[in-house]
Design a protein around this motif. Structure first.
Motif, PDB file in Angstrom:
ATOM      1  N   GLN A   1      -0.951  11.824   4.529  1.00  0.00           N
ATOM      2  CA  GLN A   1      -1.385  11.082   3.341  1.00  0.00           C
ATOM      3  C   GLN A   1      -2.840  10.646   3.516  1.00  0.00           C
ATOM      4  OE1 GLN A   1       1.626   8.033   3.337  1.00  0.00           O
ATOM      5  NE2 GLN A   1       3.134   9.305   2.270  1.00  0.00           N
TER       6      GLN A   1
ATOM      7  N   VAL B   1      -1.516   3.916 -10.302  1.00  0.00           N
ATOM      8  CA  VAL B   1      -1.751   2.870  -9.311  1.00  0.00           C
ATOM      9  C   VAL B   1      -3.111   2.203  -9.490  1.00  0.00           C
ATOM     10  CG1 VAL B   1      -2.108   2.451  -6.825  1.00  0.00           C
ATOM     11  CG2 VAL B   1      -0.175   3.841  -7.588  1.00  0.00           C
TER      12      VAL B   1
ATOM     13  N   ARG C   1       7.312   6.600   4.659  1.00  0.00           N
ATOM     14  CA  ARG C   1       6.552   5.957   3.585  1.00  0.00           C
ATOM     15  C   ARG C   1       6.313   6.940   2.448  1.00  0.00           C
ATOM     16  NH1 ARG C   1       0.533   3.725   4.758  1.00  0.00           N
ATOM     17  NH2 ARG C   1       0.269   5.937   5.250  1.00  0.00           N
ATOM     18  N   THR C   2       6.487   6.480   1.217  1.00  0.00           N
ATOM     19  CA  THR C   2       6.273   7.340   0.052  1.00  0.00           C
ATOM     20  C   THR C   2       4.789   7.429  -0.265  1.00  0.00           C
ATOM     21  OG1 THR C   2       6.387   5.562  -1.578  1.00  0.00           O
ATOM     22  CG2 THR C   2       8.494   6.579  -0.892  1.00  0.00           C
TER      23      THR C   2
ATOM     24  N   LYS D   1       3.462   6.928  -3.173  1.00  0.00           N
ATOM     25  CA  LYS D   1       3.084   5.771  -4.011  1.00  0.00           C
ATOM     26  C   LYS D   1       2.810   4.549  -3.150  1.00  0.00           C
ATOM     27  CE  LYS D   1       4.262   3.226  -8.196  1.00  0.00           C
ATOM     28  NZ  LYS D   1       5.234   3.025  -9.296  1.00  0.00           N
ATOM     29  N   GLN D   2       3.620   4.334  -2.118  1.00  0.00           N
ATOM     30  CA  GLN D   2       3.389   3.208  -1.209  1.00  0.00           C
ATOM     31  C   GLN D   2       2.026   3.341  -0.524  1.00  0.00           C
ATOM     32  OE1 GLN D   2       6.986   3.699   1.112  1.00  0.00           O
ATOM     33  NE2 GLN D   2       7.908   1.830   0.277  1.00  0.00           N
ATOM     34  N   PHE D   3       1.674   4.556  -0.124  1.00  0.00           N
ATOM     35  CA  PHE D   3       0.366   4.793   0.501  1.00  0.00           C
ATOM     36  C   PHE D   3      -0.760   4.472  -0.472  1.00  0.00           C
ATOM     37  CE2 PHE D   3      -3.185   7.835   0.684  1.00  0.00           C
ATOM     38  CZ  PHE D   3      -3.775   7.440   1.877  1.00  0.00           C
TER      39      PHE D   3
ATOM     40  N   GLU E   1      -0.713   2.555  -3.127  1.00  0.00           N
ATOM     41  CA  GLU E   1      -0.769   1.118  -3.405  1.00  0.00           C
ATOM     42  C   GLU E   1      -1.395   0.344  -2.255  1.00  0.00           C
ATOM     43  OE1 GLU E   1       3.052   0.695  -6.454  1.00  0.00           O
ATOM     44  OE2 GLU E   1       3.369   0.476  -4.285  1.00  0.00           O
ATOM     45  N   ALA E   2      -1.058   0.727  -1.033  1.00  0.00           N
ATOM     46  CA  ALA E   2      -1.596   0.033   0.139  1.00  0.00           C
ATOM     47  C   ALA E   2      -3.091   0.261   0.299  1.00  0.00           C
ATOM     48  CB  ALA E   2      -0.857   0.484   1.398  1.00  0.00           C
TER      49      ALA E   2
END
Length: 297
Positions: A151, A222, A282-283, A285-287, A289-290
């Protein structure tokens, strides 16, 4: 833990993460971990925790042989020495495999890439395929981790694309399941600490594969910024990447990633990360967003 575990490339991001998981998650005694790097002072923090630190230069066979002495399970993290003209990286890896055999290592682990066979469009795939073949020919039991694209690799393209609102690609409708580097490190550390004697190959991916257009839509969701995907032929994309200041050889490597995606050779989704590490990966989208602030500028 009675076996001694060795990690090459210990100063790199993946190597450091693997060692952290060995220490903190698997509770491997520091004295049973050997961290090798060209510059031992760069891992002084690991030495301070009791990890054995040794100098190892992949261009120096003798240094590899000395570094590997007493190691039972050796993780060879592929070097970053990309030189398409000389094949230097494959020679480095072959030297490491030979050193492991000479040192009497009982299990070899290696970080490869998905589908590295000779038909791969990825210009450095031959380094990985050749290394896999050398490992299998050595007669040493092995675990090969075919790491999918990180990612974190999206940092190479997304900030500029988001800033301009246009993402140039030649990936077409090909899919890719980007995975978190840290998830892969956790999986690799688990394999290294497992004591398994079977020879196996795992492909490590994220939990879902997306097209470039789907990734762009997720990025827009995002960040709140529009992002249009513009498909180009490989040749035009290469020229565009060069115009952005990237040297031609590396520009060709970058575009070969898109050609590989377009061909469907990186579209697989596996559960190997969760199977090995015991945790959900980890998805994407989570990456996003972070890392929203870093990506959107």
């Amino acid at each position: 833990m009675t076996e001694t575990l060795l990690v090459t490339g210990a100063a790199g991001q993946l190597g450091r993460s693997v060692i952290r998981y060995l220490l903190d998650t698997h509770k491997v005694p520091p004295a049973k971990i050997i961290a090798t790097t060209r510059n031992p002072e760069s891992v002084a923090d690991l030495a301070a925790r009791g990890v054995v630190v040794r100098a190892a230069d992949f261009n120096d066979a003798t240094s590899l042989e000395n570094a590997f002495k007493g190691a039972d399970r050796v993780l060879i993290i592929s070097t970053s020495d990309l030189d398409l003209k000389t094949g230097r990286r494959l020679k480095q890896h072959e030297a490491a495999v030979a050193a492991a055999k000479k040192a009497g290592v009982s299990h070899l682990l290696y970080t490869s890439m998905p589908n590295p066979e000779p038909v791969s469009p990825v210009l450095f795939a031959g380094d990985h395929y050749g290394t896999e073949q050398a490992i299998k020919a050595s007669g040493i039991a092995y675990t090969i981790f075919r790491n999918g694209w990180y990612q974190e690799n999206l940092f190479m393209a997304l900030p500029n694309a988001i800033a301009s609102g246009q993402w140039y690609t030649s990936a077409g409708d090909g899919r890719i399941a980007h995975g978190a580097r840290d998830d892969m490190a956790a999986a690799i550390a688990a394999g290294l600490a497992s004591g398994s004697t079977d020879s196996k190959t795992y492909t490590l991916t994220g939990p879902r594969a997306y097209t470039t257009a789907e990734i762009a839509a997720l990025v827009s969701e995002v960040t709140g910024k529009p992002l249009d995907v513009i498909q180009l032929p490989d040749e035009a994309l290469t020229e565009g990447v060069k115009a952005a200041g990237v040297p031609e050889e590396f520009a060709r490597v970058i575009v070969s990633f898109d050609a590989n995606t377009r061909s469907g050779r990186i579209a697989m989704v596996t559960d190997a990360v969760e199977t090995l590490s015991g945790r959900k990966p980890r998805t994407l989208k989570q990456f996003l967003e972070a890392n929203k602030a870093a990506l959107a500028g």
